[in-house]
Design a protein around this motif. Structure first.
Motif, mmCIF file in Angstrom:
data_model
loop_
_atom_site.group_PDB
_atom_site.id
_atom_site.type_symbol
_atom_site.label_atom_id
_atom_site.label_comp_id
_atom_site.label_asym_id
_atom_site.label_seq_id
_atom_site.Cartn_x
_atom_site.Cartn_y
_atom_site.Cartn_z
ATOM 1 N N HIS A 106 0.320 9.236 0.580
ATOM 2 C CA HIS A 106 0.109 8.218 -0.355
ATOM 3 C C HIS A 106 -0.110 7.021 0.088
ATOM 4 C CE1 HIS A 106 4.359 7.446 0.767
ATOM 5 N NE2 HIS A 106 4.311 6.276 0.130
ATOM 6 N N GLU A 107 0.280 6.562 1.050
ATOM 7 C CA GLU A 107 0.138 5.283 1.690
ATOM 8 C C GLU A 107 -1.328 4.757 1.933
ATOM 9 O OE1 GLU A 107 1.493 1.565 3.504
ATOM 10 O OE2 GLU A 107 2.516 3.077 2.659
ATOM 11 N N LEU A 108 -2.187 6.025 2.394
ATOM 12 C CA LEU A 108 -3.486 5.819 2.629
ATOM 13 C C LEU A 108 -4.377 5.753 1.410
ATOM 14 C CD1 LEU A 108 -6.283 6.374 3.853
ATOM 15 C CD2 LEU A 108 -5.655 8.630 3.930
ATOM 16 N N ILE A 109 -3.885 6.681 0.268
ATOM 17 C CA ILE A 109 -4.642 6.574 -1.196
ATOM 18 C C ILE A 109 -4.230 5.217 -1.644
ATOM 19 C CG2 ILE A 109 -4.656 7.704 -3.405
ATOM 20 C CD1 ILE A 109 -3.850 10.325 -1.860
ATOM 21 N N VAL A 152 -0.191 11.182 -6.845
ATOM 22 C CA VAL A 152 0.053 11.372 -5.113
ATOM 23 C C VAL A 152 1.393 10.770 -4.914
ATOM 24 C CG1 VAL A 152 -2.314 11.093 -5.015
ATOM 25 C CG2 VAL A 152 -1.466 9.052 -4.815
ATOM 26 N N ALA A 153 2.228 10.230 -5.673
ATOM 27 C CA ALA A 153 3.468 9.425 -5.150
ATOM 28 C C ALA A 153 4.209 10.329 -4.279
ATOM 29 C CB ALA A 153 4.265 9.078 -6.465
ATOM 30 N N GLY A 213 5.594 3.423 13.136
ATOM 31 C CA GLY A 213 4.560 2.607 12.409
ATOM 32 C C GLY A 213 3.872 3.736 11.497
ATOM 33 N N VAL A 214 2.651 3.203 10.743
ATOM 34 C CA VAL A 214 1.882 3.911 9.868
ATOM 35 C C VAL A 214 0.665 3.225 10.204
ATOM 36 C CG1 VAL A 214 0.976 4.565 7.708
ATOM 37 C CG2 VAL A 214 3.682 4.266 8.100
ATOM 38 N N VAL A 215 -0.667 4.032 10.418
ATOM 39 C CA VAL A 215 -1.884 3.866 10.716
ATOM 40 C C VAL A 215 -2.524 3.118 9.335
ATOM 41 C CG1 VAL A 215 -4.427 4.602 10.898
ATOM 42 C CG2 VAL A 215 -2.294 5.593 12.261
#
Length: 796
Positions: free
Chosen positions: A529-532, A523-524, A644-646
């Motif tokens: 990928h951040e969520l995973i 998933v890179a 930002g990222v959730v």
């Protein structure tokens, strides 16, 4: 007479029944046993026996072994369906009981939390189910009071003095009578000792024992965290006396009989701001592989078992590292002096000498006490630049360059071996605070790991593996660093989430580290990928210290123990002592084994639990300070916009982590469009009922800083442009998503501190706060005057 004093104590010279005998007597009855019946059954006629058994019964009450009923009888908690647990408070006034025997937490409504304080050990009885399906409990008795000294802010309003606890899990304000103020001024941070427990009619009463200073004084966040988490920070007179007797330099007598490595080109490689250097490395080619020496400061030579220094090191358990500040496990004379491998000075050390083949496998290893002399104090940045070919640094460290290249070649082999066994690697970004002269934050900068960090990390892992194998081979006893396999519940939730994305975790019912690594590689390049990666990390357990070697799942190692940092970690010091004990039992002809010691199994198990606890305490304290500093920094950026990222989704909104600063803030649903929102806890998303806009972990968006609450360490964001945030699903897909949520109604009860679950009523933006609790709301901390009448009554 204490409850454990027995029949032959000279104070009484009488016999009273033991705890086991009293328990057996109560167990034999079909109903609680009255005090008078106890006296008759054991034929206790002497008044002194009455006093002794009464004290013992009270002690058994205190420890939760017996319950004293309203009928003046003693019963067993388990027969009364009573359960023992620790109170976990919530900032909104309610709380939970974390059962000591395990199992789901019990819910404490607001009116029950008024009887206890966060951290209390209590006996409770289940009392039904609330409207949200949580099992409620009623407090029967406080078995053991939690922290009696509480850090907070001192306020005076309308002649009434109160301390508002800094820990938001303590919802009650502490009333301070005028005679107990002890010089505290309005707005100051203080430490207050509870002198009267809370009740249904009155708040807890306290006395100010220490004034920390003004609320926003530089470094106040550290002083608060140290006291709030009970971190020892002062050296007692016994420790200072022992340290005073230690020489400033290593004596010739200390060096005698040790292996002489003073000519070996060992070097230390640490961060620029490091002050204690506890490891040095050197390696050279050995056939198709390498021979690696890892020299570790011989702390056990100076900190001997059962000494004042050892007692204090045990109590602290670990050094606690705050931004620009440290609370060390050992006094500075040792941590930064005699035990620090400073350059060009002779130092005592314990050495792990290892042979590693061309495939990165540990073939041979040996341990011995030695004396060394570090040839250079290098930093990660310098080593990285040297290996990249920086001409100036290569000339400055000309003698070390060949050895550093050997270390890099060894690292390449160890990196390949790490990948072969499937060790899990997370790509995370850390940050560092840059302070000005007034200790205000100028900026927050990212900390990037380079190849020099990874070289040292692999060398230390190899030494830790060798130490664990050495102890296991010789049937010794130590604390292993254990990272257990994920439990079934966490795996099931993670697999369910992956299934929604069309992904699969390999390994069947028992996935191995390589299966997790393969998934991360797969998933890179995905946008989510951040969520995973975040949810994968949450599916894993926390590493602990234990004498039972159960391997390290994350590193994919069968044996692993901490050997390389005895200056700052107590488990490492214990391992050094065990290695010396083993070497002495093998009758090695070496001096320097005087610090050896062997602990029993029961003692080692207790040490493991204690060291795991002090590690968590340090992590909690440093996280609290980081949160404070981030809030302080963001106070100057209200109105500014950031990418930002959730990072987390809840039923009342979602948290966004700023990409450059690694700071989290909440986008509350009240700041979204006015409609109903549905929350799916299993799949981690919020969806608008009419807009069909979905917010998930891993979503990239832009936010504006709406406000900062430093007291509660909260940062509020709002979306800079809601039309470009999240993803709008088709009506068909949105209907499928809400249908799945309806089907999962009633799943997972009792998540402590969470405001909602799947299957509950949708949250609507209106004049009230979404996710509003059905419990009575606690009084606002900002309006002390409303409590004046109750406070004055408590003072009387």
């Amino acid at each position: 007479m204490t409850d454990e004093q027995g029949a032959n104590q000279p104070e009484y010279e009488v016999t009273i029944p033991t705890r086991d005998e009293l328990l057996a007597a109560v167990e034999a009855q079909a109903k609680p046993l009255a005090y008078d019946d106890i006296l008759r059954q054991f034929k206790l006629d002497d008044e002194r026996q009455h006093i002794g058994v009464k004290r013992r019964l009270r002690a058994m009450e205190r420890d939760g072994q017996l319950v004293y009923t309203k009928a003046n009888a003693y019963g067993l908690p388990e027969r009364m369906d009573l359960k023992k647990g620790r109170v976990i408070g919530h900032r909104d006034g309610f709380g939970f009981v974390q059962l000591l025997e395990g199992g789901a937490d019990l819910f404490l409504p607001y009116h029950q939390m008024q009887l206890v304080l966060h951290g209390d050990i209590v006996l409770v009885k289940e009392s039904g189910t609330d409207q949200r399906g949580r099992t409620e409990a009623r407090v029967v008795r406080v078995v053991e009071a939690g922290a009696q000294e509480i850090v907070g802010r001192f306020f005076v309003e309308k002649g009434v003095s109160v301390v508002v606890p800094d820990d938001s899990r303590i919802s009650q304000d502490l009333i301070v009578p005028a005679e107990n103020v002890n010089g505290a001024r309005h707005g100051q941070m203080v430490v207050a000792k509870v002198v009267s427990r809370p009740s249904r009619r009155s708040s807890p009463v306290a006395t100010v024992t220490e004034i920390l200073g003004e609320h926003m004084a530089p470094g106040m966040e550290i002083q608060v965290a140290i006291r709030e988490h009970g971190i020892p920070y002062e050296w007692n007179s016994e420790v200072l006396a022992q340290v005073e007797g230690i020489a400033e330099e290593v004596s010739d007598a200390d060096k005698a009989g040790r292996v002489d490595l003073t000519d070996m080109p060992l070097v230390t490689i640490d961060g620029e701001d490091a002050r204690d250097f506890d490891d040095a490395v050197y390696c050279e080619p050995d056939g198709k592989g390498f021979r690696l020496w890892v020299a570790i400061a011989d702390v056990s030579h100076y900190v001997t078992p059962k000494s004042a220094l050892d007692d204090e090191a045990h109590t602290r358990g670990t050094s606690v590292y705050f931004p620009d500040n440290v609370v060390p496990m050992l006094p500075e004379k040792l941590s930064n002096g005699l035990c620090s491998l400073n350059p060009n000075l002779d130092r005592l050390c314990m050495v792990a000498e290892m042979s590693i083949d061309g495939r990165g496998r540990l073939q041979k290893y040996d341990f011995y006490p030695a004396v060394m002399n570090s040839k250079a104090r290098l930093t990660y940045t310098k080593v990285f630049k040297i290996l990249e070919g920086d001409p100036k640094l290569q000339q400055q460290y000309e003698q070390q360059v060949p050895h550093l290249k050997n270390l890099k070649s060894l690292y390449d082999i160890l990196k390949a071996a790490r990948a072969q066994r499937g060790a899990i690697e997370f790509e995370t970004l850390e940050t560092r605070f840059i302070f000005n002269a007034q200790r205000k934050i100028d900026e927050i900068v990212p900390v990037h790991r380079n190849v020099a960090h990874k070289i040292i990390e692999e060398c230390m892992i190899m030494a830790n593996v060798a130490a664990a194998r050495f102890v296991e081979k010789h049937q010794g006893l130590t604390l292993y660093r254990v990272h257990e396999t994920p439990d079934d519940d966490r795996l099931e939730g993670f697999r369910s989430f992956l299934g929604e994305l069309g992904l699969q975790l390999g390994g069947g019912d028992e996935p191995q580290p390589k299966d997790f690594t393969n998934l991360l590689q797969q998933v890179a390049e995905r946008p989510d990928h951040e969520l995973i990666q975040t949810l994968l990390l949450r599916s894993l357990k926390q590493a602990v210290y234990t004498p039972d070697n159960e391997g390290h799942f994350g590193l994919a190692l069968d044996e692993y123990a901490h050997f390389t940092s005895p200056i700052r970690r107590y488990p490492d010091l214990l391992l050094h002592r065990e290695i010396k004990y083993i070497l002495r039992s093998l009758k090695r002809d070496l001096s320097g084994l005087d610090g050896g010691f062997h602990y029993g199994e029961k003692h080692m198990a207790e040490l493991g639990a204690h060291c795991s606890s002090t590690e968590r305490r340090a992590d909690d304290a440093t996280r609290q300070v980081d949160d404070w500093l981030k809030c302080e920094y963001m106070q100057d950026h209200v109105g500014a916009e950031f990418d930002g990222v959730v990072s987390t989704v809840t039923n009342f909104g979602f948290f966004v982590r700023l990409s450059d600063l690694m700071i989290d803030g909440l986008v509350h649903i009240s700041n979204l469009s006015s409609e109903y929102y549905h929350f799916d806890a299993e799949r981690h998303f919020l969806i608008g009922e009419h807009s069909r806009r979905v917010f998930r972990i891993g979503d990239n968006l832009r936010v504006k800083v709406k406000g900062v609450n430093l007291d509660e360490r909260k940062i509020d964001f709002e979306l800079a442009d809601i039309e470009s945030a999240g993803r709008v699903e088709s009506r068909r897909d949105a209907d499928k998503m809400t249908a799945r949520m309806a089907a999962s109604k009633g799943a997972k009860k009792g998540d402590r501190g969470k405001a909602g679950r799947p299957g509950k009523k949708p949250v609507k933006k209106s004049g009230t706060k979404p996710g509003k609790k059905t419990d009575k709301k606690k009084p606002s901390k900002g309006n002390r005057a409303r409590k004046a009448k109750q406070a004055k009554r408590a003072q009387k």
